[in-house]
Enzyme design. Structure first.
Site, PDB file in Angstrom:
ATOM      1  N   THR A  71       4.571 134.570  36.910  1.00  0.00           N
ATOM      2  CA  THR A  71       5.812 135.375  36.621  1.00  0.00           C
ATOM      3  C   THR A  71       6.348 135.793  38.105  1.00  0.00           C
ATOM      4  OG1 THR A  71       4.637 137.436  34.876  1.00  0.00           O
ATOM      5  CG2 THR A  71       7.085 136.635  35.686  1.00  0.00           C
ATOM      6  N   HIS A  80       9.540 141.095  31.148  1.00  0.00           N
ATOM      7  CA  HIS A  80       8.441 141.135  30.042  1.00  0.00           C
ATOM      8  C   HIS A  80       8.812 140.776  29.040  1.00  0.00           C
ATOM      9  CE1 HIS A  80       5.908 139.775  33.039  1.00  0.00           C
ATOM     10  NE2 HIS A  80       5.585 141.117  33.939  1.00  0.00           N
ATOM     11  N   ARG A 114       0.399 131.138  30.421  1.00  0.00           N
ATOM     12  CA  ARG A 114      -0.521 131.309  31.427  1.00  0.00           C
ATOM     13  C   ARG A 114      -1.990 130.525  29.607  1.00  0.00           C
ATOM     14  NH1 ARG A 114      -3.365 134.148  35.843  1.00  0.00           N
ATOM     15  NH2 ARG A 114      -4.698 132.123  36.769  1.00  0.00           N
ATOM     16  N   SER A 159      -6.574 138.462  34.376  1.00  0.00           N
ATOM     17  CA  SER A 159      -5.818 138.840  35.293  1.00  0.00           C
ATOM     18  C   SER A 159      -5.301 140.273  35.489  1.00  0.00           C
ATOM     19  CB  SER A 159      -4.729 137.441  35.997  1.00  0.00           C
ATOM     20  OG  SER A 159      -3.353 137.561  36.455  1.00  0.00           O
ATOM     21  N   TYR A 216       1.438 127.630  33.287  1.00  0.00           N
ATOM     22  CA  TYR A 216       1.300 128.055  34.604  1.00  0.00           C
ATOM     23  C   TYR A 216       0.363 127.428  35.022  1.00  0.00           C
ATOM     24  CZ  TYR A 216      -2.171 131.017  38.152  1.00  0.00           C
ATOM     25  OH  TYR A 216      -2.759 131.013  38.884  1.00  0.00           O
ATOM     26  N   LEU A 237       5.613 127.651  47.903  1.00  0.00           N
ATOM     27  CA  LEU A 237       5.008 128.434  46.993  1.00  0.00           C
ATOM     28  C   LEU A 237       3.293 128.330  46.625  1.00  0.00           C
ATOM     29  CD1 LEU A 237       8.165 127.299  43.976  1.00  0.00           C
ATOM     30  CD2 LEU A 237       7.587 129.474  45.378  1.00  0.00           C
ATOM     31  N   MET A 270      -2.330 139.219  44.497  1.00  0.00           N
ATOM     32  CA  MET A 270      -2.796 137.592  44.484  1.00  0.00           C
ATOM     33  C   MET A 270      -3.882 137.614  44.721  1.00  0.00           C
ATOM     34  SD  MET A 270       0.389 136.085  44.634  1.00  0.00           S
ATOM     35  CE  MET A 270       2.328 136.608  44.992  1.00  0.00           C
ATOM     36  N   GLY A 280      -5.247 132.998  42.179  1.00  0.00           N
ATOM     37  CA  GLY A 280      -4.366 132.581  42.165  1.00  0.00           C
ATOM     38  C   GLY A 280      -5.149 130.880  41.814  1.00  0.00           C
TER      39      GLY A 280
HETATM   40  P1  A3P Z   1      -4.881 136.056  38.956  1.00  0.00           P
HETATM   41  O1  A3P Z   1      -5.039 137.864  39.161  1.00  0.00           O
HETATM   42  O2  A3P Z   1      -5.374 135.105  38.466  1.00  0.00           O
HETATM   43  O3  A3P Z   1      -5.191 135.383  40.567  1.00  0.00           O
HETATM   44  P2  A3P Z   1       2.591 137.345  37.304  1.00  0.00           P
HETATM   45  O4  A3P Z   1       3.259 136.851  38.597  1.00  0.00           O
HETATM   46  O5  A3P Z   1       2.825 137.392  36.042  1.00  0.00           O
HETATM   47  O6  A3P Z   1       1.130 138.940  37.241  1.00  0.00           O
HETATM   48  O7  A3P Z   1       0.703 136.883  37.476  1.00  0.00           O
HETATM   49  C1  A3P Z   1      -0.606 137.036  38.841  1.00  0.00           C
HETATM   50  C2  A3P Z   1      -1.000 135.789  38.758  1.00  0.00           C
HETATM   51  O8  A3P Z   1      -0.310 134.738  39.161  1.00  0.00           O
HETATM   52  C3  A3P Z   1      -2.321 135.684  39.925  1.00  0.00           C
HETATM   53  O9  A3P Z   1      -3.423 135.609  39.210  1.00  0.00           O
HETATM   54  C4  A3P Z   1      -1.720 135.920  40.973  1.00  0.00           C
HETATM   55  O10 A3P Z   1      -2.837 135.081  41.641  1.00  0.00           O
HETATM   56  C5  A3P Z   1      -0.900 134.555  40.218  1.00  0.00           C
HETATM   57  N1  A3P Z   1       0.245 134.057  41.305  1.00  0.00           N
HETATM   58  C6  A3P Z   1       0.872 134.367  42.098  1.00  0.00           C
HETATM   59  N2  A3P Z   1       1.100 133.434  42.991  1.00  0.00           N
HETATM   60  C7  A3P Z   1       0.863 132.556  42.346  1.00  0.00           C
HETATM   61  C8  A3P Z   1       0.341 131.013  43.360  1.00  0.00           C
HETATM   62  N3  A3P Z   1       1.505 130.672  44.422  1.00  0.00           N
HETATM   63  N4  A3P Z   1      -0.432 130.145  42.854  1.00  0.00           N
HETATM   64  C9  A3P Z   1      -1.023 130.906  42.589  1.00  0.00           C
HETATM   65  N5  A3P Z   1      -1.005 131.037  41.476  1.00  0.00           N
HETATM   66  C10 A3P Z   1      -0.150 132.366  41.822  1.00  0.00           C
END
Ligand code: A3P
Length: 344
Positions: free
Chosen positions: A69, A154, A175, A183, A237, A271, A306, A309
């Site tokens: 997200t 959400h 995802r 996560s 994702y 990003l 984070m 990822g």
């Molecule tokens: P992980 O916990 O597997 O690392 P949300 O924003 O829906 O809560 O999702 C969070 C997940 O997106 C986390 O995954 C986070 O690390 C990952 N995420 C955020 N920014 C990202 C990026 N630039 N590239 C890859 N994954 C990313």
């Protein structure tokens, strides 16, 4: 008409709730749809239904939690705002793309404790962006009218304001559930103070009671079923991991924005995971540290939002037994849908 019903009191649910200190009143199920939420959400649901009015140019980022997200919000906000990295890096994403219903899922008792503690904090400036100090629905309602609002939710389709589902642009990011559960566990530890082990959390996820917004599958399938509407786009994702530039182009096209090759290049770089991880406007570090201070709960703050990822982390984290139980669960929940996930 939305009604609530009690959840079945299974051992798995009891175990989950015994480790969830911020949800002393447990969860209920909102019908139709069966979305799991704390009971306090009912009031907020009615507020949203009464007060939220869609604007012609609204844009939503919607998802089941932990599906990318934040990543998608940052992508979409930049696409909508001419890749204005100066603002993107200086203003919190929570302010640029507010999370409409977050205040409604926080138990009022906790909101009070946090607000009172916050008032006593000498330097309140570093508490800005710490939910739930501002009312999140108000944050959405008060966004300026001069430019399109970009908002996060959400909520499953059943709880969304219906005019948003028909009139607004909706970008749903999904995802695979095996990476989501890992996560989500990290999230519950570091933002909700969840004190249980992963195995119990996993069992609750498979029982469709592993935290608010469950069940995972009906959430995803609800949006999948409306993906062919002109105002909806469904992205993954895993595709963002594989080919982010194509997803940027696809989403820009969907919202009617044309980016130059150089803007795409700049946004692509902005990003990247390491850049997002080190960017305090998006990495939620201040928010987590603020919450840890205000609640005093041990595991809050003990990790990163984070986190990894990556796609496919489940291969080394789930046990063989968990993988086969998850596969059986997926097969069952996907019996009547053509929605498929990528697992790496
Ligand atoms: P992980 O916990 O597997 O690392 P949300 O924003 O829906 O809560 O999702 C969070 C997940 O997106 C986390 O995954 C986070 O690390 C990952 N995420 C955020 N920014 C990202 C990026 N630039 N590239 C890859 N994954 C990313």
């Amino acid at each position: 008409m939305i009604t609530t019903e009690q959840l079945k009191e299974t051992e798995v649910l009891k175990n989950f709730l015994s480790h969830a200190p911020l949800y002393p009143h447990g969860f209920v199920k909102f019908q139709p749809g069966g979305c799991v939420m704390p009971p306090c959400y009912e009031k907020y649901h009615h507020r949203i239904q009464n007060e939220f009015k869609a604007r012609d140019d609204d844009v939503w980022v919607a998802s089941f939690p932990k599906s990318g997200t934040t990543w998608t919000q940052e992508m979409v906000w930049n696409i909508m705002n001419n890749v204005d990295l100066e603002t993107a890096k200086s203003e919190s994403l929570d302010i640029r793309v507010p999370f409409m219903e977050i205040s409604g899922i926080i138990e009022p008792g906790l909101t009070k404790v946090i607000s009172e503690n916050a008032k006593q904090e000498k330097d309140q400036s570093d508490m800005s962006g710490v939910m739930p100090l501002d009312d999140s629905l108000d944050s959405v309602l008060n966004l300026p009218t001069e430019k399109p609002r970009v908002m996060k939710t959400h909520l499953p389709v059943e709880l969304m304001p219906q005019e948003a589902l028909t009139n607004s642009k909706i970008i749903y990011v999904a995802r695979n559930p095996r990476d989501v559960v890992l996560s989500w566990y990290n999230h519950w530890r570091i933002l909700e103070g969840y004190s249980g082990d992963f195995d119990g959390f996993f069992d609750a996820f498979l029982e469709d009671v592993g935290g608010y917004y469950s069940p995972y599958f009906s959430h995803n399938i609800g949006y999948w079923n409306i993906r062919e509407r002109d105002n909806v786009i469904f992205i993954f994702y895993e595709d963002m991991k594989k080919d982010l530039k194509s997803v940027i182009k696809k989403v820009a096209d969907f919202v009617g924005k044309e980016l130059t090759d150089s803007q795409i290049e700049i946004l692509y770089d902005h990003l990247q995971f390491d850049n997002m991880k080190n960017n305090k406007a998006v990495n939620k570090q201040e928010e987590i540290e603020g919450l840890a201070k205000l609640t005093g709960i041990k595991s809050i703050g003990d990790g990163k939002f984070m986190n990894k990822g990556k796609s496919g982390g489940w291969r080394s984290k789930l046990t063989e037994d968990q993988i086969s139980r998850m596969q059986a669960w997926e097969q069952d929940r996907q019996k009547n849908t053509d929605l498929k996930f990528q697992y790496d």
